[in-house]
Design a protein around this motif. Structure first.
Motif, PDB file in Angstrom:
ATOM      1  N   TYR B  36       9.568  94.364  31.722  1.00  0.00           N
ATOM      2  CA  TYR B  36       9.317  94.948  30.403  1.00  0.00           C
ATOM      3  C   TYR B  36      10.450  95.884  29.969  1.00  0.00           C
ATOM      4  O   TYR B  36      10.777  95.971  28.793  1.00  0.00           O
ATOM      5  CB  TYR B  36       7.998  95.734  30.416  1.00  0.00           C
ATOM      6  CG  TYR B  36       6.767  94.865  30.231  1.00  0.00           C
ATOM      7  CD1 TYR B  36       6.788  93.509  30.530  1.00  0.00           C
ATOM      8  CD2 TYR B  36       5.590  95.416  29.764  1.00  0.00           C
ATOM      9  CE1 TYR B  36       5.659  92.722  30.367  1.00  0.00           C
ATOM     10  CE2 TYR B  36       4.443  94.641  29.594  1.00  0.00           C
ATOM     11  CZ  TYR B  36       4.488  93.290  29.895  1.00  0.00           C
ATOM     12  OH  TYR B  36       3.380  92.523  29.728  1.00  0.00           O
ATOM     13  N   ILE B  37      11.013  96.620  30.930  1.00  0.00           N
ATOM     14  CA  ILE B  37      12.081  97.562  30.557  1.00  0.00           C
ATOM     15  C   ILE B  37      13.298  96.772  30.069  1.00  0.00           C
ATOM     16  O   ILE B  37      13.902  97.099  29.046  1.00  0.00           O
ATOM     17  CB  ILE B  37      12.459  98.487  31.743  1.00  0.00           C
ATOM     18  CG1 ILE B  37      11.272  99.384  32.104  1.00  0.00           C
ATOM     19  CG2 ILE B  37      13.684  99.340  31.404  1.00  0.00           C
ATOM     20  CD1 ILE B  37      11.474 100.271  33.330  1.00  0.00           C
ATOM     21  N   GLU B  41      15.457  96.629  26.600  1.00  0.00           N
ATOM     22  CA  GLU B  41      16.916  96.820  26.531  1.00  0.00           C
ATOM     23  C   GLU B  41      17.615  95.676  25.789  1.00  0.00           C
ATOM     24  O   GLU B  41      18.773  95.819  25.397  1.00  0.00           O
ATOM     25  CB  GLU B  41      17.511  96.901  27.944  1.00  0.00           C
ATOM     26  CG  GLU B  41      17.217  98.199  28.655  1.00  0.00           C
ATOM     27  CD  GLU B  41      17.808  98.252  30.056  1.00  0.00           C
ATOM     28  OE1 GLU B  41      17.866  99.350  30.619  1.00  0.00           O
ATOM     29  OE2 GLU B  41      18.188  97.195  30.605  1.00  0.00           O
ATOM     30  N   ASP B  63       5.318  96.219  34.564  1.00  0.00           N
ATOM     31  CA  ASP B  63       5.775  97.131  35.615  1.00  0.00           C
ATOM     32  C   ASP B  63       4.670  98.058  36.118  1.00  0.00           C
ATOM     33  O   ASP B  63       4.952  99.063  36.744  1.00  0.00           O
ATOM     34  CB  ASP B  63       7.002  97.927  35.154  1.00  0.00           C
ATOM     35  CG  ASP B  63       6.919  98.335  33.695  1.00  0.00           C
ATOM     36  OD1 ASP B  63       5.801  98.291  33.165  1.00  0.00           O
ATOM     37  OD2 ASP B  63       7.942  98.681  33.108  1.00  0.00           O
ATOM     38  N   ASN B  64       3.398  97.693  35.825  1.00  0.00           N
ATOM     39  CA  ASN B  64       2.329  98.582  36.305  1.00  0.00           C
ATOM     40  C   ASN B  64       2.114  98.477  37.812  1.00  0.00           C
ATOM     41  O   ASN B  64       1.444  99.296  38.407  1.00  0.00           O
ATOM     42  CB  ASN B  64       1.010  98.370  35.540  1.00  0.00           C
ATOM     43  CG  ASN B  64       0.594  96.929  35.518  1.00  0.00           C
ATOM     44  OD1 ASN B  64       1.188  96.120  36.227  1.00  0.00           O
ATOM     45  ND2 ASN B  64      -0.387  96.588  34.699  1.00  0.00           N
ATOM     46  N   LEU B  66       4.605  98.686  39.823  1.00  0.00           N
ATOM     47  CA  LEU B  66       5.657  99.485  40.467  1.00  0.00           C
ATOM     48  C   LEU B  66       5.226 100.949  40.544  1.00  0.00           C
ATOM     49  O   LEU B  66       4.733 101.507  39.573  1.00  0.00           O
ATOM     50  CB  LEU B  66       6.965  99.392  39.670  1.00  0.00           C
ATOM     51  CG  LEU B  66       7.690  98.049  39.681  1.00  0.00           C
ATOM     52  CD1 LEU B  66       8.919  98.118  38.768  1.00  0.00           C
ATOM     53  CD2 LEU B  66       8.104  97.644  41.084  1.00  0.00           C
ATOM     54  N   PRO B  68       5.953 104.706  40.347  1.00  0.00           N
ATOM     55  CA  PRO B  68       7.024 105.495  39.714  1.00  0.00           C
ATOM     56  C   PRO B  68       7.906 106.246  40.708  1.00  0.00           C
ATOM     57  O   PRO B  68       9.108 106.372  40.508  1.00  0.00           O
ATOM     58  CB  PRO B  68       6.261 106.469  38.815  1.00  0.00           C
ATOM     59  CG  PRO B  68       4.950 105.824  38.565  1.00  0.00           C
ATOM     60  CD  PRO B  68       4.627 105.040  39.793  1.00  0.00           C
ATOM     61  N   GLU B  69       7.300 106.737  41.789  1.00  0.00           N
ATOM     62  CA  GLU B  69       8.098 107.496  42.771  1.00  0.00           C
ATOM     63  C   GLU B  69       9.118 106.582  43.449  1.00  0.00           C
ATOM     64  O   GLU B  69      10.281 106.933  43.606  1.00  0.00           O
ATOM     65  CB  GLU B  69       7.180 108.119  43.852  1.00  0.00           C
ATOM     66  CG  GLU B  69       6.164 109.106  43.314  1.00  0.00           C
ATOM     67  CD  GLU B  69       6.752 110.488  43.054  1.00  0.00           C
ATOM     68  OE1 GLU B  69       7.861 110.767  43.544  1.00  0.00           O
ATOM     69  OE2 GLU B  69       6.108 111.271  42.326  1.00  0.00           O
ATOM     70  N   PHE B  71      10.226 103.766  42.271  1.00  0.00           N
ATOM     71  CA  PHE B  71      11.184 103.351  41.244  1.00  0.00           C
ATOM     72  C   PHE B  71      12.271 104.422  41.098  1.00  0.00           C
ATOM     73  O   PHE B  71      13.467 104.116  41.055  1.00  0.00           O
ATOM     74  CB  PHE B  71      10.449 103.146  39.916  1.00  0.00           C
ATOM     75  CG  PHE B  71      11.343 102.734  38.774  1.00  0.00           C
ATOM     76  CD1 PHE B  71      11.697 101.399  38.593  1.00  0.00           C
ATOM     77  CD2 PHE B  71      11.835 103.670  37.880  1.00  0.00           C
ATOM     78  CE1 PHE B  71      12.531 101.016  37.544  1.00  0.00           C
ATOM     79  CE2 PHE B  71      12.662 103.296  36.835  1.00  0.00           C
ATOM     80  CZ  PHE B  71      13.009 101.965  36.662  1.00  0.00           C
ATOM     81  N   ALA B  72      11.835 105.691  41.041  1.00  0.00           N
ATOM     82  CA  ALA B  72      12.801 106.794  40.892  1.00  0.00           C
ATOM     83  C   ALA B  72      13.717 106.880  42.103  1.00  0.00           C
ATOM     84  O   ALA B  72      14.905 107.191  41.976  1.00  0.00           O
ATOM     85  CB  ALA B  72      12.062 108.113  40.681  1.00  0.00           C
ATOM     86  N   LEU B  75      16.259 104.269  41.623  1.00  0.00           N
ATOM     87  CA  LEU B  75      17.108 104.692  40.493  1.00  0.00           C
ATOM     88  C   LEU B  75      18.136 105.730  40.952  1.00  0.00           C
ATOM     89  O   LEU B  75      19.330 105.618  40.662  1.00  0.00           O
ATOM     90  CB  LEU B  75      16.217 105.288  39.392  1.00  0.00           C
ATOM     91  CG  LEU B  75      16.881 105.695  38.084  1.00  0.00           C
ATOM     92  CD1 LEU B  75      17.349 104.477  37.303  1.00  0.00           C
ATOM     93  CD2 LEU B  75      15.914 106.497  37.214  1.00  0.00           C
ATOM     94  N   ASN B  76      17.665 106.728  41.694  1.00  0.00           N
ATOM     95  CA  ASN B  76      18.575 107.789  42.132  1.00  0.00           C
ATOM     96  C   ASN B  76      19.490 107.335  43.272  1.00  0.00           C
ATOM     97  O   ASN B  76      20.607 107.823  43.404  1.00  0.00           O
ATOM     98  CB  ASN B  76      17.781 109.038  42.545  1.00  0.00           C
ATOM     99  CG  ASN B  76      17.080 109.678  41.350  1.00  0.00           C
ATOM    100  OD1 ASN B  76      17.503 109.496  40.206  1.00  0.00           O
ATOM    101  ND2 ASN B  76      15.997 110.385  41.594  1.00  0.00           N
ATOM    102  N   GLY B  81      21.219 101.639  35.701  1.00  0.00           N
ATOM    103  CA  GLY B  81      20.399 101.838  34.518  1.00  0.00           C
ATOM    104  C   GLY B  81      18.942 101.513  34.829  1.00  0.00           C
ATOM    105  O   GLY B  81      18.625 100.965  35.902  1.00  0.00           O
ATOM    106  N   LEU B  82      18.068 101.822  33.878  1.00  0.00           N
ATOM    107  CA  LEU B  82      16.628 101.602  34.096  1.00  0.00           C
ATOM    108  C   LEU B  82      16.302 100.120  34.262  1.00  0.00           C
ATOM    109  O   LEU B  82      15.530  99.734  35.141  1.00  0.00           O
ATOM    110  CB  LEU B  82      15.835 102.170  32.913  1.00  0.00           C
ATOM    111  CG  LEU B  82      15.812 103.693  32.791  1.00  0.00           C
ATOM    112  CD1 LEU B  82      15.244 104.109  31.437  1.00  0.00           C
ATOM    113  CD2 LEU B  82      14.997 104.315  33.914  1.00  0.00           C
ATOM    114  N   GLU B  84      18.295  97.603  35.126  1.00  0.00           N
ATOM    115  CA  GLU B  84      18.884  97.061  36.366  1.00  0.00           C
ATOM    116  C   GLU B  84      18.035  97.485  37.569  1.00  0.00           C
ATOM    117  O   GLU B  84      17.807  96.690  38.496  1.00  0.00           O
ATOM    118  CB  GLU B  84      20.316  97.573  36.505  1.00  0.00           C
ATOM    119  CG  GLU B  84      21.251  97.025  35.436  1.00  0.00           C
ATOM    120  CD  GLU B  84      22.377  97.970  35.030  1.00  0.00           C
ATOM    121  OE1 GLU B  84      23.248  97.557  34.260  1.00  0.00           O
ATOM    122  OE2 GLU B  84      22.361  99.148  35.460  1.00  0.00           O
TER     123      GLU B  84
END
Lengths: 376, 166
Positions: B36-37, B41, B63-64, B66, B68-69, B71-72, B75-76, B81-82, B84
Motif C-alpha cells: 500500500y505504501i 508513492e 500492511d496491517n 506488519l 510497526p516496531e 518496520f521501523a 527502516l532505521n 525510503g518507506l 522500499e
C-alpha cells in the motif's frame, strides 16, 4: 512506536471532523478512542492516520536515534514544539546534513559576519536590513524584494524547503554550519514575509559556530520586545527589509502625485497599493506604516478588521478597487544543491531513491525526471 | 516467481510502456504484488494500476500484518525510503522476491533477503523476451527510453536481452 506523537495528533484533532476522519481512514470512532488512550495501532492504521493528518509516516514511528539530537533544539516562542513538527523538521535537517556530507557546499553563510551582533531593537533591525540590501542588492534601498527566495537559496546558501503544513508558518535552524529555512506553503506575500522573518532569526542569532533551531507558529503578528526579544527582532527585520524606509517614502509620494492627493491621512487604498507593490500583506504594510509614524498606533489592526468586516478581506477590497494585481513571487521547490547531491548519491548507491525523495519532499516520479539527461 | 515491486521499477516500466507487457508474465507463473505504501508513492500511476489490481494481475498487500516496531527497525537499519522498506518487510514475511531499480535498495534487499531474491525491471523485461512477449530489440529500446526518462539504471548493452530469444 512514537505513541506520544500519535496521541498528540489524536487528542489535538478537530473533533468536528471525526466523521470525515472515520470515513477517510475506515477507523471506527471506537477504534479511534482506543488509539487515543491505550491501544497500539498496526502499520496500516498508522499509514491511514498519517495520510489524514498530512504528516509523514516516519513521524509516527520510533525516531531514528541519529536524528534525535536535532529535535531537541527546536523551540517555538521559548516552548517545546509538538512532537510531530519537531520530528519532521529534525528528520529533514538530519538527512540534509547526511546528504551534504563531503560535498563542497557553496556557502557556509559567511555573510552572517557582515551583520551587527547583539541586536534587539527596531533600530537594530532597520540597520541590519540596510546592510542586507547593501550586500545583496547593490545598496538598493527602495525596490521591492520579490527575488528574496532565489537570493536566499542561491546567494545566501540557505537550504530553503517548502512544506505543506498548517502547524507552523516558518522555521529556521543553523546546524553544523548550514542555514535552514522551512516555509509553510500559503499565500505568496505571507510566505515572503515569513522568509524574511526567518532570515531575521539567522541574522539575529549571529553566531555561526553555534547551532540553533526555532519554529514560528505565525510570523506576521508581532510580539512585544519584553515578551520575546528574538521574535520581536525577526519581525522587525522582515518588515524593514521588505519595506525599506526610503522605498516607502518614494512610493507613497508617487502614489499621491498620481492621485493628486493632498496631505490627508494615509488611507486604506494607499496601504493596499503599497502592500501590492512590496509583495506583503495589507496588515504587514499597515504595520510598517505604523512603525514609520504614518499611521497612529493600533491603526493597522483596526484598519485590517474594518476591511475584513466590510469587504471580507483586505485583498477583496483591493480587487474591488481595481488595484493592479500582485506580482508572482516564485519560491524554489527544493534546494538545488540538495537535488544535485541527492541524484549523485542515488546514482552511486549511497542513498536510495525513496530516501532521497523524502529528504527533498519530491515525489519519486519527479526525482526520476530530475535525473533525465537534459538536451540543450 | 512471486515478486513484490517498488515505485522506482513500476514508474520506469510504465514510462517505457513495459508495465503491461511485464504484467503479462502472470501467464508464465509470475505473480506480482505491491504494498500500500508503494502504491501511494506511485502517484498518478496509481490510476493506471487500478484496473490491473481489479483484474488480479497485480495483487495489493495490506500492511496491517506488519508490526510497526519491526518496520521501523528495518527502516532505521538500512536507511531506505518507506516504500522500499515496505517491499523488504513484506518480501521477508511472505517469501517474495523484491523488484527494485534502486542500487542502494538492491544492496539492502540482498543483505536482508539474499541475492537470489532481488531483481530489477531489466531482468523482468528480459524474461518477457524469453517468453516471446517482446523482441530483444524492443527490450533494448525500452531500456533506452527508461534512461531518457531519468531511470537510475546501469549501462546495459543490447546483448543483455538476446538470451531470451535463443
Amino acid at each position: 512506536m512514537n505513541m506520544e506523537a500519535l496521541r498528540q495528533l489524536l487528542q489535538k484533532r478537530n473533533r468536528a471532523k471525526d466523521a470525515l476522519l472515520s470515513e477517510r481512514t475506515g477507523l471506527s470512532p471506537e477504534r479511534l478512542a482506543q488509539l487515543e488512550t491505550s491501544s497500539e495501532p498496526n502499520l496500516n492504521e498508522l499509514r491511514l492516520l498519517a495520510d489524514f493528518f498530512r504528516v509523514d509516516l516516519r513521524d509516527l514511528l520510533p525516531p531514528d536515534p541519529r536524528h534525535q539530537s536535532v529535535g531537541l533544539l527546536f523551540r517555538s516562542g521559548g516552548k517545546d514544539v509538538d512532537e510531530v513538527t519537531s520530528a519532521a523538521l529534525s528528520r529533514r535537517v538530519g538527512y540534509s546534513i547526511e546528504l551534504l556530507e563531503g560535498e563542497a557546499f557553496p556557502s557556509t553563510a559567511s555573510w552572517i559576519d557582515e551583520f551587527r551582533g547583539g541586536v534587539k531593537t527596531y533600530d537594530d533591525a532597520e540597520q541590519n536590513a540596510e546592510v542586507f540590501r547593501n550586500i545583496f542588492m547593490g545598496g538598493d534601498q527602495v525596490s521591492p524584494l520579490y527575488r528574496l527566495p532565489q537570493l536566499a537559496a542561491k546567494e545566501m546558501g540557505i537550504l530553503l524547503f517548502l512544506v505543506r503544513t498548517s502547524r507552523f508558518e516558518g522555521a529556521s535552524a543553523y546546524i553544523e554550519n548550514l542555514p535552514f529555512v522551512f516555509l509553510a506553503e500559503s499565500f505568496g506575500p505571507r510566505m515572503l514575509f515569513t522568509l524574511a522573518h526567518e532570515i531575521g532569526h539567522l541574522i539575529g542569532h549571529h553566531d555561526r559556530h553555534q547551532s540553533f533551531a526555532i519554529v514560528d507558529a505565525q510570523t506576521e503578528k508581532r510580539t512585544q520586545p519584553s515578551k520575546n526579544a528574538v521574535e520581536f527582532y525577526a519581525h522587525a527585520f522582515a518588515s524593514c527589509l521588505l519595506m525599506p524606509k526610503s522605498g516607502i517614502g518614494v512610493t507613497l509620494r508617487k502614489i499621491r502625485e498620481m492621485q493628486k492627493a493632498s496631505d490627508a491621512a494615509l488611507g486604506d487604498l494607499e496601504i493596499l497599493l503599497l502592500s501590492r507593490i512590496y509583495g506583503v500583506s495589507f496588515y504587514a504594510a499597515a504595520r510598517r506604516c505604523e512603525d514609520l509614524s504614518l499611521l497612529p498606533r493600533g491603526g493597522a489592526a483596526s484598519l485590517n478588521e474594518t476591511l475584513k468586516k466590510e469587504y471580507g478581506s483586505a485583498e477583496k477590497r483591493a480587487d474591488a478597487a481595481n488595484l493592479p494585481p500582485r506580482a508572482d513571487i516564485l519560491f524554489p521547490k527544493i534546494p538545488a544543491s540538495l537535488l544535485k547531491a541527492a541524484t549523485e548519491k542515488v546514482r552511486a548507491g549511497e542513498i536510495s531513491i525513496g530516501k532521497a525523495s523524502s529528504i527533498l519532499g519530491l515525489s519519486i516520479a519527479d526525482l526520476l525526471s530530475a535525473n533525465a539527461p537534459r538536451v540543450n | 516467481m512471486n515478486i513484490i515491486i517498488d515505485a522506482s521499477s513500476s514508474i520506469n516500466l510504465h514510462r517505457s510502456g513495459m508495465l503491461e507487457v511485464v504484467l503479462g508474465l502472470t501467464s508464465f507463473a509470475f505473480v506480482f504484488h505491491m504494498g500500500y505504501i508503494v502504491m501511494g508513492e506511485c502517484g498518478d500511476l496509481r490510476e493506471v494500476l487500478e484496473p490491473w489490481v481489479r483484474s488480479g494481475m497485480l495483487i495489493t498487500l495490506p500492511d496491517n500484518a506488519l508490526d510497526p516496531e519491526e518496520f521501523a527497525d528495518v527502516l532505521n537499519l538500512y536507511g531506505l525510503g518507506l516504500g522500499e522498506t515496505e517491499c523488504m518487510a513484506l518480501a521477508k514475511q511472505q517469501d517474495l522476491c523484491v523488484c527494485t531499480d534502486d542500487k542502494a535498495a538492491r544492496r539492502a534487499a540482498a543483505k536482508h533477503l539474499g541475492d537470489e531474491r532481488v531483481l530489477g525491471s531489466l531482468r523482468l523485461i528480459r524474461e518477457c523476451v524469453r517468453h516471446r512477449l517482446l523482441s530483444a530489440q524492443q527490450a533494448h529500446a525500452a531500456y533506452e527510453t527508461m534512461k531518457d526518462q531519468g531511470a537510475f539504471l546501469p549501462p546495459v548493452s543490447a546483448n543483455y536481452f538476446d538470451c531470451g530469444e535463443k
